[in-house]
Design a protein around this motif. Structure first.
Motif, short mmCIF file in Angstrom:
data_model
loop_
_atom_site.label_atom_id
_atom_site.label_comp_id
_atom_site.label_asym_id
_atom_site.label_seq_id
_atom_site.Cartn_x
_atom_site.Cartn_y
_atom_site.Cartn_z
N LEU A 211 0.83 -1.21 0.00
CA LEU A 211 0.00 0.00 0.00
C LEU A 211 0.86 1.26 0.00
O LEU A 211 0.53 2.25 -0.67
CB LEU A 211 -0.94 -0.01 1.21
CG LEU A 211 -2.04 -1.08 1.17
CD1 LEU A 211 -2.81 -1.09 2.49
CD2 LEU A 211 -2.99 -0.82 0.02
N SER A 212 1.97 1.24 0.75
CA SER A 212 2.87 2.40 0.75
C SER A 212 3.53 2.57 -0.61
O SER A 212 3.77 3.70 -1.06
CB SER A 212 3.94 2.23 1.84
OG SER A 212 3.35 2.21 3.12
N PHE A 213 3.83 1.47 -1.28
CA PHE A 213 4.40 1.54 -2.63
C PHE A 213 3.43 2.23 -3.58
O PHE A 213 3.84 2.96 -4.49
CB PHE A 213 4.73 0.14 -3.12
CG PHE A 213 5.33 0.09 -4.50
CD1 PHE A 213 6.68 0.30 -4.68
CD2 PHE A 213 4.54 -0.16 -5.60
CE1 PHE A 213 7.24 0.26 -5.95
CE2 PHE A 213 5.08 -0.20 -6.87
CZ PHE A 213 6.43 0.01 -7.04
N LEU A 214 2.13 2.00 -3.37
CA LEU A 214 1.10 2.60 -4.23
C LEU A 214 0.75 4.02 -3.79
O LEU A 214 -0.09 4.67 -4.43
CB LEU A 214 -0.16 1.74 -4.22
CG LEU A 214 -0.01 0.32 -4.80
CD1 LEU A 214 -1.29 -0.47 -4.58
CD2 LEU A 214 0.33 0.39 -6.28
N GLY A 215 1.36 4.50 -2.70
CA GLY A 215 1.06 5.84 -2.21
C GLY A 215 -0.16 5.92 -1.33
O GLY A 215 -0.68 7.01 -1.08
N LEU A 216 -0.64 4.76 -0.84
CA LEU A 216 -1.85 4.72 -0.01
C LEU A 216 -1.56 4.34 1.43
O LEU A 216 -2.49 4.10 2.20
CB LEU A 216 -2.85 3.71 -0.61
CG LEU A 216 -3.38 4.02 -2.00
CD1 LEU A 216 -4.19 2.85 -2.53
CD2 LEU A 216 -4.23 5.29 -1.98
N GLY A 217 -0.30 4.25 1.78
CA GLY A 217 0.05 3.80 3.13
C GLY A 217 0.56 4.91 4.01
O GLY A 217 -0.13 5.90 4.27
N ILE A 218 1.80 4.76 4.46
CA ILE A 218 2.41 5.72 5.37
C ILE A 218 2.71 7.01 4.63
O ILE A 218 3.28 7.00 3.54
CB ILE A 218 3.71 5.14 5.98
CG1 ILE A 218 3.44 3.74 6.57
CG2 ILE A 218 4.26 6.08 7.04
CD1 ILE A 218 2.40 3.73 7.65
N THR A 219 2.32 8.12 5.22
CA THR A 219 2.52 9.42 4.58
C THR A 219 3.93 9.93 4.85
O THR A 219 4.46 9.78 5.96
CB THR A 219 1.49 10.44 5.09
OG1 THR A 219 1.57 10.50 6.52
CG2 THR A 219 0.09 10.03 4.69
N PRO A 220 4.57 10.55 3.86
CA PRO A 220 5.90 11.16 4.05
C PRO A 220 5.81 12.26 5.10
O PRO A 220 4.75 12.84 5.30
CB PRO A 220 6.23 11.73 2.67
CG PRO A 220 5.35 10.98 1.72
CD PRO A 220 4.09 10.68 2.49
N PRO A 221 6.91 12.57 5.79
CA PRO A 221 8.27 12.02 5.59
C PRO A 221 8.57 10.76 6.40
O PRO A 221 9.72 10.36 6.49
CB PRO A 221 9.15 13.18 6.07
CG PRO A 221 8.37 13.80 7.19
CD PRO A 221 6.91 13.69 6.77
N THR A 222 7.55 10.15 7.04
CA THR A 222 7.78 8.93 7.79
C THR A 222 8.31 7.85 6.86
O THR A 222 7.68 7.55 5.84
CB THR A 222 6.48 8.44 8.45
OG1 THR A 222 5.96 9.48 9.27
CG2 THR A 222 6.73 7.21 9.29
#
Length: 273
Positions: A211-222
């Motif tokens: 999900l983070s790879f797709l931009g739907l997971g952990i929000t930057p800058p984490t």
């Protein structure tokens, strides 16, 4: 346990890697040599060196520091999702199987089978897209689909246990249904649930990375391993270290919990005693 680990090298490797990951997750802020969010554009895409053992990413951030902090995120997501999913699934599936009747039919046929028929990752993507990215929303989305496997497992175990002699004896002695369920049923389904939880850790960590790879997971800058892979895919040929090291961390983590799950299954199997 020591003798078992000595004979089963994969089990020992899985336990060792899981222990290292746990320690790394607990002490990541102190183990990281640099601030994972600090950008040094002069050193962007720099390869591994003594100063930066795993190199820098496209914004000049230290990859080692980001992997260490990403370990904390992945382990937190995995542990929380497994805990929430396991508790909800065991009680829902176990209670439905113990009560039986229309409640069991509704939970099994309508709820569990319907959710199992829908791809879990797509369900999680839909929930995260609706709720928005973020750590808590991601955990909620993964737990919302993860409990189904535990519920199905618990139901099957409960249906088997309710026919055994010690449950019949407790019922004949006048024990209430709630007492039998809590004191006699639940303790005896912990073994398969622990095995499921170990494998579930790997699934939850891999789902978070996806999900983070797709931009739907952990929000930057984490930092997240999935987002690091997404950032590095554009530099696969000119700076492969930006993808190689996060990939190694993810693969080792998933393999360690899969090895641990297989080891628990073999160790807790009474036929191996």
């Amino acid at each position: 346990m020591t003798e078992f680990l000595r004979k089963n090298k994969l089990a020992a490797a899985g336990l060792g890697i899981a222990a290292v990951l746990t320690v790394t997750a607990l002490f990541a802020p102190w183990l990281a040599p640099y601030d994972p969010a600090y950008q040094n554009l002069m050193d962007r895409l720099e390869g591994p060196s003594w100063k930066h053992p795993l190199g820098n990413d496209e914004l000049g951030r230290d990859i080692l520091s980001r992997i260490l902090l990403g370990t904390r995120v992945s382990m937190r997501v995995g542990a929380t999702v497994v805990l929430l999913s396991g508790i909800a699934g065991v009680f829902i599936g176990g209670f439905a199987g113990y009560v039986g009747g229309k409640l069991d039919t509704f939970v099994t046929v309508v709820v569990i089978n319907s959710l199992l028929a829908f791809p879990g990752i797509l369900f999680a993507i839909a929930l995260v897209a609706f709720l928005g990215p973020g750590l808590d929303r991601l955990i909620f989305a993964l737990a919302s689909i993860g409990w189904v496997g535990y519920a199905r497992l618990a139901r099957g175990q409960v249906l088997k246990l309710t026919t055994l002699e010690f449950v019949e004896a407790a019922r004949a002695l006048g024990a209430s249904s709630g007492r039998i369920f809590v004191n006699h049923i639940l303790p005896n389904i912990i073994q398969p649930v622990l095995i499921q939880a170990s494998v579930g850790m790997a699934v939850a960590i891999l789902s978070e990375a996806s999900l983070s790879f797709l931009g739907l997971g952990i929000t930057p800058p984490t930092p997240s391993w999935g987002s690091m892979l997404n950032d590095g895919r554009n530099h696969l040929f000119d700076a492969p270290h930006t993808m190689v090291f996060p990939s190694i961390a993810l693969v080792l983590t998933v393999l360690s919990f899969n090895f641990l799950g297989d080891a628990l299954r073999d160790w807790l199997d009474p036929r191996n005693l």
